[in-house]
Design a protein around this motif. Structure first.
Motif, short mmCIF file in Angstrom:
data_model
loop_
_atom_site.label_atom_id
_atom_site.label_comp_id
_atom_site.label_asym_id
_atom_site.label_seq_id
_atom_site.Cartn_x
_atom_site.Cartn_y
_atom_site.Cartn_z
N ARG A 1 2.35 4.74 -2.45
CA ARG A 1 3.30 5.09 -3.54
C ARG A 1 4.48 4.36 -3.03
N GLU A 2 4.96 4.41 -1.82
CA GLU A 2 6.49 3.93 -1.55
C GLU A 2 6.04 2.78 -0.33
N SER B 1 -7.73 3.36 -4.34
CA SER B 1 -7.33 4.83 -4.83
C SER B 1 -8.20 5.00 -6.06
N LEU C 1 1.60 5.30 12.59
CA LEU C 1 0.89 5.73 11.56
C LEU C 1 -0.51 6.26 12.21
N GLY D 1 -6.92 6.84 3.08
CA GLY D 1 -7.60 6.32 3.99
C GLY D 1 -6.41 6.24 5.34
N THR E 1 0.01 -4.07 3.05
CA THR E 1 -0.29 -4.88 1.97
C THR E 1 -1.96 -4.48 1.71
N GLY F 1 -3.47 8.09 12.91
CA GLY F 1 -4.14 9.03 12.09
C GLY F 1 -3.89 9.51 10.89
N ALA F 2 -2.58 8.91 10.40
CA ALA F 2 -1.86 9.31 9.24
C ALA F 2 -2.77 8.87 7.96
N VAL F 3 -3.01 9.75 7.03
CA VAL F 3 -3.72 9.40 5.72
C VAL F 3 -2.74 9.08 4.78
N ILE F 4 -2.86 7.88 4.38
CA ILE F 4 -2.03 7.22 3.55
C ILE F 4 -2.71 6.99 1.87
N PRO F 5 -2.19 7.17 0.92
CA PRO F 5 -2.75 7.14 -0.48
C PRO F 5 -3.10 5.63 -0.51
N ALA F 6 -4.26 5.48 -1.06
CA ALA F 6 -4.76 4.07 -1.31
C ALA F 6 -4.34 3.22 -2.51
N VAL F 7 -3.19 3.46 -3.12
CA VAL F 7 -2.63 3.01 -4.28
C VAL F 7 -2.08 1.99 -3.79
N TRP G 1 -9.27 8.92 -2.30
CA TRP G 1 -7.67 8.94 -2.51
C TRP G 1 -7.04 8.36 -1.66
N ARG H 1 0.80 -1.14 0.11
CA ARG H 1 -0.09 -0.14 0.07
C ARG H 1 0.83 1.22 -0.01
#
Lengths: 127, 343
Positions: free
Chosen positions: A42-43, B296, A62, B318, A111, A64-70, B316, A40
């Motif tokens: 970009r990096e 995303s 992490l 979570g 992941t 409360g951290a918002v992590i891109p869902a890519v 985008w 999960r």
């Protein structure tokens, strides 16, 4: 956990109170074939959870951290190792430096799995 | 197994002649088949089945044909009894006695697709692939420049700025056709309302122009079997009948990893720092609902009635796996220009 995937958390066993604690997460492919990791962000991203001797959580990297869902597809050759680094300034969720004592640290690799892989617990003594 | 037993028996007869009958412990799984009567019957059924199957399966409404060895018959599954007489005519012509076959009504067997499978025309909510990454197709739109889909800015080769990212659906390894190319992804800005040392945008969105040959369905979002059940099996579709911001109540998303999630809006217009970057997404909406890597780009919507929905924005990110963050549709339009996502 993906067959052949190994996770090892590397951190000091004893640290002085208030000192930054370095963490390394070694992600390895111990199998004799290549494998694809679905990570999960970009990096590659990993979480760290620190609990005190009573099992109460004192810090989460992490929180409360918002992590891109890519989702990143990372091919790993047989025997390949990926090392991820992070640190903790020993400040708990309240912002205060934690007391001296014994702590358990768990590292979790993010992941796409509902139950993401984690390294075995690491014991740290803050003195 | 039956074929092996028969083959063994045939070899035995050729090589050893009558000595086979004296074998004290016959080799094979089914002693019954080794009686001459049983062998004769099963052989006749096998031959009849081989002859009848192509013709019977050619009739619309036939679900399957089977040489049902356990019950010593040919079994034919049909969607309805209306084709029974046509099947009976075929069996009669081939000389199959009515006592040696049965017809039973059975539901049609359909191939189930998941959000990670190939969809043509393309549908919102399904998997897309670019570079080394997987994301979700946000929604198909009409734009002045042409037929496009919307996904996240961070679902391009470089977040912010256009570098003509090429997209595949579901994977380049399963279909190497480039379905679309990135054509709009505004750069992130500094200063003004953007905090010092950060770069900002009002939406994490980009626009991808479809290749002429790639069919797409505007106004359609893949629908799975249920909300918050984690199932990725596509069982229908939502229709986008309107588009606009939603500031309260329950919203939904469909994404390639966690499927259909539904939950309440908890915070609106939140300036949100993106973990591990110097990016701040301005005025975003938080929802308590499931999300994970690969979601995303998911379309976010509110159900208005039945399967009709109002498109509310694009997911985008979570916090953990129980809170998702999305950019409101008005801010997507503000940055990408006028788009029509409705049917």
């Amino acid at each position: 956990m993906t067959p052949g995937l190994t996770l090892q958390l590397i951190a000091p066993a004893t640290v002085r109170r208030g000192r930054r604690i370095p963490f390394k997460l070694r992600v390895g492919n111990a199998s004799d074939t290549s494998l694809d990791l679905y990570l999960r962000g970009r990096e590659p991203t990993f979480d760290i959870v620190v609990t005190d001797a009573e099992g109460a959580r004192v810090w989460r990297r992490l929180e409360g951290a918002v992590i891109p869902a890519v989702l990143r597809v990372l091919p790993m050759r047989a025997g390949e190792v990926l090392v991820l680094k992070a640190g903790w300034d020993q400040r708990g969720s309240t912002g205060e430096i934690v007391e001296s004592g014994d702590y358990l640290v768990t590292a979790i690799l993010l992941t796409d799995a509902a139950d993401p892989p984690s390294a075995g617990q690491h014991h740290i003594r803050v003195q | 197994m039956r074929k092996n037993a028969l083959t063994s028996l045939a070899v035995c007869l050729v090589v050893f002649g009558t000595a086979c009958k004296e074998t004290p412990q016959p080799v094979g799984p089914d002693a019954e088949l080794q009686t001459s009567r049983g062998v004769d019957l099963q052989d006749r059924l096998a031959n009849w089945h081989a002859q009848a199957s192509p013709e019977v399966l050619d009739i619309d409404g036939t679900v399957f044909t089977d040489h049902d060895e356990a019950n010593a018959r040919i079994l034919i599954g049909v969607e309805n009894r209306g084709i029974e007489s046509r099947i009976a005519a075929i069996m009669s012509r081939l000389g199959v006695p009515a006592s040696d076959y049965a017809i039973q009504v059975t539901p049609p067997i359909v191939q189930l697709a998941t959000l990670q499978d190939k969809f043509r025309p393309t549908q919102a909510g399904t998997q897309i692939h670019f570079g080394l990454y997987l994301c979700t197709m946000g929604f198909n739109v009409d734009h002045a420049d042409g037929r496009s889909f919307i996904t996240n800015s961070h679902c391009t080769n470089k977040q912010g700025g256009v570098e003509a990212t090429q997209y595949y659906q579901p994977l380049s390894s399963t279909d190497p056709t480039v379905i679309a190319t990135e054509v709009a992804d505004p750069t992130y800005f500094r200063r003004g309302v953007c905090p010092k040392g950060k770069v900002c945008r009002y939406s994490d969105s980009s626009r991808e122009l479809y290749a002429t040959a790639t069919a797409s369905s505007r106004g359609v979002i893949a629908k799975t079997t249920g909300a918050n059940n984690g199932d990725l099996t596509v069982a229908g579709e939502f229709s986008i009948t309107s588009q606009g911001d939603v500031t309260s109540g329950t919203v939904n998303k469909v994404g390639r990893t966690t499927g259909w999630s539904s939950g309440p809006i908890t915070n609106t217009c939140v300036n949100t720092s993106v973990s591990g970057t110097n990016i701040v997404q301005l005025c975003q909406t938080f929802v308590t609902a499931g999300v994970d890597g690969g979601d995303s780009g998911s379309p976010v919507f509110q159900i208005t009635s039945g399967d009709n929905v109002k498109l509310a924005g694009i997911l985008w990110g979570g916090s953990g796996t129980t809170v998702f963050v999305y950019s409101p549709i008005s801010q997507v339009i503000q940055e990408l220009g006028a788009i029509t996502a409705t049917k």
